[in-house]
Design a protein around this motif. Structure first.
Motif, short mmCIF file in Angstrom:
data_model
loop_
_atom_site.label_atom_id
_atom_site.label_comp_id
_atom_site.label_asym_id
_atom_site.label_seq_id
_atom_site.Cartn_x
_atom_site.Cartn_y
_atom_site.Cartn_z
N SER A 26 10.87 71.15 -27.31
CA SER A 26 12.05 71.45 -27.10
C SER A 26 12.21 72.82 -26.81
CB SER A 26 12.76 71.44 -28.82
OG SER A 26 11.98 71.96 -29.44
N THR A 46 11.39 68.48 -33.26
CA THR A 46 13.40 68.49 -32.27
C THR A 46 12.26 67.73 -30.94
OG1 THR A 46 13.49 70.46 -33.05
CG2 THR A 46 14.81 69.81 -30.60
N HIS A 56 8.19 61.92 -33.08
CA HIS A 56 8.87 62.56 -34.34
C HIS A 56 7.45 62.96 -35.48
CE1 HIS A 56 11.34 64.72 -37.10
NE2 HIS A 56 10.64 64.14 -38.26
#
Length: 312
Positions: A26, A46, A56
């Motif tokens: 990200s 993110t 994640h």
């Protein structure tokens, strides 16, 4: 989305990046890698601004979610590029330091990944580590360093040393990155990005001094080089830039012409070497790669896309 209206330079071969996970998808460089190499899996808190598969995690302190994920290569781009604030003489109590961004997370990651059959781990440092009073041009990976000049550089040096320690278990390439630039919606603290934000916000800009010359590399060119390095047998440190110098004066002239806005030279003293360019012989020996973006093309594309994102 970082890829909006951007012409990508696809690398031939759909298998490039296969078996690779990327920490930092990200951020700035990460999305360019993920967009051009869709086989690479993003890992982080993110999700990236791409269609890549994303895993994640809540913290780098616990990577148990990677068990069962088929990977043997890692691109690690975790850190903070705001080296101006990270170099502050006094850090307020409770505020994260450069060591919290660049050393502790890396140690947490490598301590867990040392148990995996990793073929290559790419980590990023900075050319700011070189001793500006002792370098000769072009600057090779063997040039003298000065790791104690400030907290930011010291944190990068300690991260390099951590990689050397884990190199007994993990084959590591430490990439000392030159001045990286390119379109991004993120707030960055590099010369080109800061100038563009000034011009877009106020139709005027200023720089401390136009005399220094640096090695600027366009972000997408860097992305292709990084992925190609995954397939090499090389371990150790290498520079990644273009091997050419561009003066701040030329950057100012380009952006003044593109934007039509005035830019003032404050003619103030600045830190760093008067001139810097990377010796790129190691990279060119290892991979078939040449930068595709000249400074003129790269700066214009960066300005035009960042302007278009503000005025869709």
């Amino acid at each position: 989305m970082i890829h909006t209206e951007r012409q990508t330079l696809r690398t031939p071969g759909a298998s490039l990046g296969e078996g690779t996970i990327l920490f930092g998808g990200s951020g700035f460089l990460g999305p360019y890698i993920l967009e051009n190499y869709p086989n690479i899996i993003s890992v982080g808190r993110t999700p990236p601004p791409t269609t890549s598969r994303h895993i994640h995690i809540d913290s780098l302190a616990n990577l148990d979610v990677l068990r069962g994920v088929p990977f043997d290569k890692v691109i690690y781009i975790i850190g903070n590029t705001d080296h101006y604030n990270l170099e502050k003489q006094h850090v307020p109590r409770g505020e994260p330091t450069a060591f919290d961004y660049h050393v502790i997370p890396l140690l947490q990651t490598m301590e867990q990944l040392k148990h995996y059959p990793i073929k290559k781990f790419i980590h990023f440092s900075t050319v700011l580590i070189y001793d500006e009073n002792k370098i000769t041009l072009p600057v090779s990976e063997h040039a003298p360093i000065d790791p104690y000049k400030n907290r930011y550089v010291m944190s990068k040096y300690l991260a390099e040393e951590a990689c050397k320690f884990y190199a007994r278990r993990i084959p590591v390439i430490t990439v000392r990155m030159a001045n990286l630039y390119g379109p991004t919606p993120l707030k960055r603290f590099d010369l080109i990005h800061q100038l563009i934000h000034q011009l877009l916000d106020h139709c005027k800009g200023q720089v401390w001094n136009t005399q220094p010359s640096r090695d600027f590399i366009y972000v997408e060119d860097a992305a292709h080089a990084v992925v190609k390095l995954l397939g090499t047998d090389y371990t150790g440190t290498l520079n990644l830039g273009t091997g050419t110098m561009t003066s701040v004066r030329k950057i100012v002239d380009l952006l003044r012409d593109i934007s039509g806005c005035p830019i003032t030279d404050l003619n103030q003293p600045v830190q760093g070497p008067a001139q810097f360019r990377c010796d790129m012989s190691t990279v060119k020996r290892l991979i078939d790669w040449e930068p595709q973006y000249s400074i003129e093309k790269g700066v214009q594309r960066t300005y035009e896309l960042m302007k278009s994102w503000r005025n869709p």
